[in-house]
Design a protein around this motif. Sequence first.
Motif, PDB file in Angstrom:
ATOM      1  N   ASP A 143      -2.720   3.332 -14.668  1.00 18.59           N
ATOM      2  CA  ASP A 143      -2.818   4.745 -15.037  1.00 18.59           C
ATOM      3  C   ASP A 143      -2.979   4.899 -16.542  1.00 18.59           C
TER       4      ASP A 143
ATOM      5  N   GLU B  97      12.762   7.419  -1.371  1.00 22.93           N
ATOM      6  CA  GLU B  97      11.572   7.785  -0.593  1.00 22.93           C
ATOM      7  C   GLU B  97      11.324   6.855   0.593  1.00 22.93           C
TER       8      GLU B  97
ATOM      9  N   SER C 257       0.831  -1.211   0.000  1.00 20.32           N
ATOM     10  CA  SER C 257       0.000   0.000   0.000  1.00 20.32           C
ATOM     11  C   SER C 257       0.863   1.257   0.000  1.00 20.32           C
ATOM     12  N   GLU C 258       1.928   1.243   0.768  1.00 20.48           N
ATOM     13  CA  GLU C 258       2.824   2.392   0.816  1.00 20.48           C
ATOM     14  C   GLU C 258       3.522   2.600  -0.527  1.00 20.48           C
TER      15      GLU C 258
ATOM     16  N   ASN D 192       0.912  -0.255 -11.222  1.00 16.89           N
ATOM     17  CA  ASN D 192       0.340   1.068 -11.008  1.00 16.89           C
ATOM     18  C   ASN D 192       0.405   1.899 -12.288  1.00 16.89           C
TER      19      ASN D 192
ATOM     20  N   ASP E 133       1.414   6.741  -6.715  1.00 17.96           N
ATOM     21  CA  ASP E 133       0.353   7.715  -6.979  1.00 17.96           C
ATOM     22  C   ASP E 133       0.850   9.143  -6.779  1.00 17.96           C
ATOM     23  N   SER E 134       1.868   9.303  -5.939  1.00 16.41           N
ATOM     24  CA  SER E 134       2.440  10.625  -5.672  1.00 16.41           C
ATOM     25  C   SER E 134       3.530  11.006  -6.661  1.00 16.41           C
TER      26      SER E 134
ATOM     27  N   ARG F  30       2.250   1.723  -3.460  1.00 18.10           N
ATOM     28  CA  ARG F  30       1.209   2.252  -4.359  1.00 18.10           C
ATOM     29  C   ARG F  30       0.957   3.730  -4.095  1.00 18.10           C
ATOM     30  N   GLU F  31       0.929   4.134  -2.840  1.00 18.83           N
ATOM     31  CA  GLU F  31       0.752   5.546  -2.491  1.00 18.83           C
ATOM     32  C   GLU F  31       1.899   6.385  -3.039  1.00 18.83           C
ATOM     33  N   ALA F  32       3.117   5.868  -2.910  1.00 15.82           N
ATOM     34  CA  ALA F  32       4.275   6.582  -3.444  1.00 15.82           C
ATOM     35  C   ALA F  32       4.166   6.709  -4.960  1.00 15.82           C
TER      36      ALA F  32
END
Length: 68
Positions: free
Chosen positions: A56, A31, A12-13, A52, A19-20, A15-17
């Motif tokens: 997109d 990161e 999840s972390e 990911n 997305d950022s 994927r969040e990265a």
Amino acid sequence: MYVCLCHGVTDSEIREAADSGVSSMRQLGRELGVGTQCGRCACTAREILRENRSSDYMAMANMLAQPA
């Protein structure tokens, strides 16, 4: 699910990265520390980044394919 046990990073972390704006393993390492210690997580983390990106691209392709 934990991907990087050395740094306690989950999918999840990652994927969040992504997305950022994180788009490479080098950026992910800077990161979150993923892939910078033992390296066992690199293949899985790279695959998550690829997934990911492809989602997109599919979302953008679907948006562009819709009639105006």
